[in-house]
Enzyme design. Structure first.
Site, short mmCIF file in Angstrom:
data_model
loop_
_atom_site.label_atom_id
_atom_site.label_comp_id
_atom_site.label_asym_id
_atom_site.label_seq_id
_atom_site.Cartn_x
_atom_site.Cartn_y
_atom_site.Cartn_z
N LYS A 66 -0.65 27.16 -27.57
CA LYS A 66 -1.38 27.97 -26.55
C LYS A 66 -2.77 28.05 -26.76
O LYS A 66 -3.35 27.76 -27.73
CB LYS A 66 -0.76 29.43 -26.42
CG LYS A 66 -1.24 30.21 -27.73
CD LYS A 66 -2.36 30.98 -27.91
CE LYS A 66 -2.78 31.42 -29.16
NZ LYS A 66 -4.34 31.83 -29.57
N ASP B 153 2.04 36.23 -30.92
CA ASP B 153 1.88 35.12 -30.15
C ASP B 153 3.31 34.56 -29.82
O ASP B 153 3.54 33.36 -29.16
CB ASP B 153 1.01 33.95 -30.63
CG ASP B 153 -0.38 34.41 -30.62
OD1 ASP B 153 -0.78 35.48 -29.81
OD2 ASP B 153 -1.24 33.94 -31.18
O1 C5P Z 1 0.88 38.75 -35.10
P1 C5P Z 1 0.44 38.01 -36.20
O2 C5P Z 1 1.19 38.06 -37.40
O3 C5P Z 1 0.15 36.62 -35.61
O4 C5P Z 1 -1.15 38.42 -36.56
C1 C5P Z 1 -1.73 38.12 -37.62
C2 C5P Z 1 -2.89 38.98 -37.93
O5 C5P Z 1 -3.84 38.85 -37.12
C3 C5P Z 1 -2.52 40.47 -38.00
O6 C5P Z 1 -2.20 40.67 -39.51
C4 C5P Z 1 -3.85 41.16 -37.82
O7 C5P Z 1 -4.81 41.12 -39.08
C5 C5P Z 1 -4.60 40.15 -36.80
N1 C5P Z 1 -4.09 40.45 -35.18
C6 C5P Z 1 -4.99 41.58 -34.77
N2 C5P Z 1 -4.46 42.00 -33.72
C7 C5P Z 1 -3.68 41.46 -32.76
C8 C5P Z 1 -2.83 40.17 -33.28
C9 C5P Z 1 -3.31 39.99 -34.60
O8 C5P Z 1 -5.71 42.36 -35.46
N3 C5P Z 1 -3.49 41.62 -31.46
#
Ligand code: C5P
Length: 313
Positions: free
Chosen positions: A14, A151
């Site tokens: 993406k 994502d």
């Molecule tokens: O959701 P995901 O595991 O991909 O997120 C990885 C990290 O990215 C989270 O632990 C957080 O630190 C950060 N993140 C965030 N806000 C979001 C998505 C991700 O702070 N909307």
């Protein structure tokens, strides 16, 4: 009907055409208003049953290969791999008690800001659902996807979609036509949490408010106005990503100098994206980037479909 013993599924990388980031929430995540767009780079996951008499235990076993320039050694092989977590979550949800082998053919840059791990999780949910004959609906899979990562739901959905919440609440936005992109890969990956943490300390992060998608972006997409889209591409994480990787600024500058109608860091970086007017123009921009800054480039288009089955046997 006999169940397949091996299912192969793929899911796309993406890009965020618009990534608006709000102030850090109590749970550590940031509220997003984003427009996701799936591009034609896909990771491929094959889920299969181990031969009988083989291993015991039900923990998924992961193997990985792909283009060796992709930092493959950074991909975990144990239960913490997001594909393994996806298979375990699906198995737990549906009471499946059998082992699975997951082979990931990586084509999306690792830790590149293109949601390659999320694609692996989405492809795994799709492949294991078919392998185990579960018949999960897309709504069921989207719920599980949201538990795996912000994502992952979009990697299931594909196309172009609005993302809200922490990115996991996705709504398809049908748009006419294709867009041609140059992706400049980086030899070093970047950590998403580190970029979000840096964002909190940028002036923009400190002043962040609840984000919204600007109407100009929606209008540019509805009209398939490539030049206008190029002008409104935005990534609120970009200043933070450039703070951690100042070298990327030169890559962006060179792409614009080569005539790209828009340029931005992809998600949390470090991949950089350039919008071409059409396929030929994107190829021209890619050629100039390769020549001028020795960028590792590829040309691809979007939108493309989300996770899908490629083969069963
Ligand atoms: O959701 P995901 O595991 O991909 O997120 C990885 C990290 O990215 C989270 O632990 C957080 O630190 C950060 N993140 C965030 N806000 C979001 C998505 C991700 O702070 N909307």
């Amino acid at each position: 009907m006999s169940r397949p013993h091996r299912v192969t599924a793929s899911a796309p990388a993406k890009v965020n055409l618009y990534l608006g980031v709000g102030p850090r929430r109590g749970d550590g995540f940031h509220p997003l208003a984003t427009l996701y767009h799936a591009i034609g780079l896909r990771d491929v996951v094959t889920a299969s049953r181990p031969r009988s008499g083989g291993r015991r235990g039900t923990e998924p076993v992961v193997s990985v290969d792909g283009d060796q320039s992709l930092l493959l050694t950074d991909v975990p092989r144990g239960p913490e791999n997001i594909a393994a977590r996806a298979a375990s979550l699906l198995a737990q949800q549906y009471g499946v008690d059998e082992p699975v082998l997951l082979h990931i053919d990586k084509r999306i840059p690792v830790a590149g800001g293109l949601a390659g791990g999320s694609a692996d999780a989405a492809a795994t949910l799709t492949a294991c659902d078919a392998l185990w004959g579960l018949g999960a609906t897309q709504a069921d899979l989207l719920d599980l996807a949201a538990e795996l990562g912000s994502d992952v739901p979009f990697a299931l959905l594909g196309g172009t979609a609005a993302g809200a919440g922490r990115g996991e609440l996705v709504t398809s936005v049908p748009v006419p036509g294709d867009y041609w992109w140059v992706v400049a890969r980086s030899r070093e990956g970047m950590s998403t949490p580190a970029v979000y943490a840096a964002f909190d300390h940028t002036p923009q992060g400190a002043a962040a408010v609840e984000p919204t998608i600007p109407p100009a972006m929606t209008a540019a997409l509805a009209e398939h106005d490539v030049e206008r889209l190029g002008a409104v591409l935005n990534n609120d994480l970009q200043p933070a990503a450039l703070g951690l990787r100042p070298d990327l600024a030169a890559v962006l500058r060179h792409g614009l100098g080569a005539g790209a109608v828009g340029a931005l860091v992809s998600g949390s970086g470090p991949s950089c994206l350039f919008l071409g007017r059409d396929q030929e123009h994107a190829a021209h921009v890619a050629g100039r980037l390769a020549e001028d800054v020795s960028a590792d480039v590829l040309v691809t288009s979007g939108p493309v479909p989300g996770a899908r089955i490629e083969s069963k046997d």
